[in-house]
Motif scaffolding. Structure first.
Motif, PDB file in Angstrom:
ATOM      1  N   GLU A  55       0.835  -1.205   0.000  1.00 24.33           N
ATOM      2  CA  GLU A  55       0.000   0.000   0.000  1.00 24.33           C
ATOM      3  C   GLU A  55       0.869   1.255   0.000  1.00 24.33           C
ATOM      4  O   GLU A  55       1.624   1.498   0.944  1.00 24.33           O
ATOM      5  CB  GLU A  55      -0.905   0.018   1.248  1.00 24.33           C
ATOM      6  N   THR A  67      -5.107  -1.659  -2.234  1.00 28.64           N
ATOM      7  CA  THR A  67      -4.388  -2.929  -2.109  1.00 28.64           C
ATOM      8  C   THR A  67      -5.320  -4.133  -2.053  1.00 28.64           C
ATOM      9  O   THR A  67      -5.079  -5.149  -2.720  1.00 28.64           O
ATOM     10  CB  THR A  67      -3.494  -2.876  -0.854  1.00 28.64           C
ATOM     11  N   SER A  68      -6.381  -4.047  -1.272  1.00 31.24           N
ATOM     12  CA  SER A  68      -7.293  -5.187  -1.124  1.00 31.24           C
ATOM     13  C   SER A  68      -7.946  -5.551  -2.452  1.00 31.24           C
ATOM     14  O   SER A  68      -8.147  -6.741  -2.752  1.00 31.24           O
ATOM     15  CB  SER A  68      -8.375  -4.865  -0.089  1.00 31.24           C
ATOM     16  N   SER A  85      -1.038  -8.767   1.566  1.00 36.26           N
ATOM     17  CA  SER A  85      -0.622  -7.362   1.638  1.00 36.26           C
ATOM     18  C   SER A  85       0.756  -7.271   2.256  1.00 36.26           C
ATOM     19  O   SER A  85       1.042  -7.901   3.271  1.00 36.26           O
ATOM     20  CB  SER A  85      -1.616  -6.564   2.488  1.00 36.26           C
ATOM     21  N   ILE A  88      -0.784  -3.704   4.397  1.00 33.05           N
ATOM     22  CA  ILE A  88      -1.823  -2.706   4.663  1.00 33.05           C
ATOM     23  C   ILE A  88      -1.301  -1.804   5.782  1.00 33.05           C
ATOM     24  O   ILE A  88      -0.845  -2.286   6.815  1.00 33.05           O
ATOM     25  CB  ILE A  88      -3.133  -3.388   5.111  1.00 33.05           C
TER      26      ILE A  88
END
Length: 341
Positions: A55, A67-68, A85, A88
């Motif tokens: 991220e 990002t998700s 990730s 995050i």
């Protein structure tokens, strides 16, 4: 650490990928996402374990800000690869929203999702403010945010009062990793018995301290009996040392632009960086990137073996920034060949 750790070779550990979905000069985010999926498919075929996305915000060279969403794209296009990730940045988000997002991802792709968490903003202060963060807090509340997130993901037991619930998310087994470029998250990961990933690709000066802190502070947990440390490393591999050094200049330019506060997409490689940077800028960039492994297959093999010997990492996470997608694919192919041999 046991004696077996000291004799560990590259072949003994998993390799994984960290991707920032780079946007090149003249390219678009659409191109980046297509390239990321192509790379994910290739490394899955070569046996890599994970594919993580980072991220960052307000950076013209990085397309992985949502990002998700991008994790879902990569997981949906692959079959066995763990996708997650790296990481995050939890202070940017409501823990409930992250629990729901990753609960959704884990429900769509069971047993394949990792949740790596960091505490930096992943941006500058102005962008951080636009992300609705409390500007009085510099990540000090990360342990509390982490505990709130973990609460949302725990199974709901009978008789508990009905409070806020993460649906989906509650009761799902989503591995949580702590990411760090200093010893703060290393200590916290150790105390909580969580796996730890160190950002060696941009913070080599703190690498040994952070890894020692993590292992020293480690307490067994439901998730881990013993410490598990992953180290991030820049690798720019090509068929010759000369070609690799030239291809790496795109990455050097990206860091030079960060030093100058002049953010741009990934630039084409150049023949001579000394025409672009001052001596001070050169020292600054090379200090941040000094753990990078750049060169021919033989050079990269030696560099990765040296890194493994120095860190005793349980896993290496490779990140590669190059201008041409074909060169980036070739770099990972070289790493895969070294790993299997």
């Amino acid at each position: 650490m046991s004696d077996t750790n000291h004799s560990r070779t590259l072949r003994d550990i998993p390799l994984s990928v960290l991707d920032l979905a780079p946007i090149i000069q003249g390219g678009t985010a659409t191109d980046s996402f297509r390239n990321s999926l192509d790379l994910a498919l290739q490394v899955e075929r070569w046996g890599f374990l994970r594919y993580w996305l980072a991220e960052h915000h307000s950076m013209p060279s990085v397309a992985s800000s949502a990002t998700s969403v991008l994790i879902g794209h990569i997981a949906g296009g692959t079959t066995n690869l763990r996708v997650g990730s790296g990481g995050i940045m939890l202070p940017n988000h409501s823990p409930l929203v992250i629990a729901e997002q990753f609960g959704t991802l884990e429900s769509l792709y069971p047993g394949r999702i990792d949740l790596g968490l960091g505490r930096a903003p992943g941006s500058d202060q102005r962008t951080a403010r636009a992300l609705r963060r409390d500007m009085r807090i510099g990540g000090e509340d990360f342990p509390e945010l982490l505990e709130e997130l973990r609460d949302y993901l725990r199974p709901r037991t009978e008789g508990t009062s009905t409070g806020v619930r993460a649906i989906p998310g509650e009761g799902l087994n989503i591995p949580i990793w702590l990411l760090g470029s200093s010893d703060f998250s290393a200590r916290l990961a150790g105390l909580l018995g969580l796996p730890f990933a160190f950002a060696g690709h941009f913070s080599p000066n703190y690498m040994q301290t952070a890894l020692q802190t993590y292992r020293h502070c480690f307490r067994p947990s439901e998730m881990l009996d013993t410490p598990y440390a992953m180290v991030g490393v820049n690798v720019m591999a090509a068929d010759t040392d000369e070609k690799a050094q030239r291809l790496a200049t795109s990455h050097f330019q990206a860091f030079l632009n960060i030093v100058r506060g002049n953010l741009q997409p990934i630039q084409p490689p150049v023949d001579n960086m000394d025409e672009l940077w001052t001596e001070f800028e050169k020292i600054s960039v090379q200090s941040q990137l000094r753990s990078s492994v750049i060169g021919s297959p033989d050079t990269v093999k030696q560099g990765l073996e040296d890194l493994l010997a120095a860190t005793q990492a349980d896993e290496l996470m490779i990140t590669t920034q190059m201008y041409h997608h074909a060169d980036r694919i070739r770099s990972f192919e070289i790493v895969a060949d070294i790993w299997k041999s």
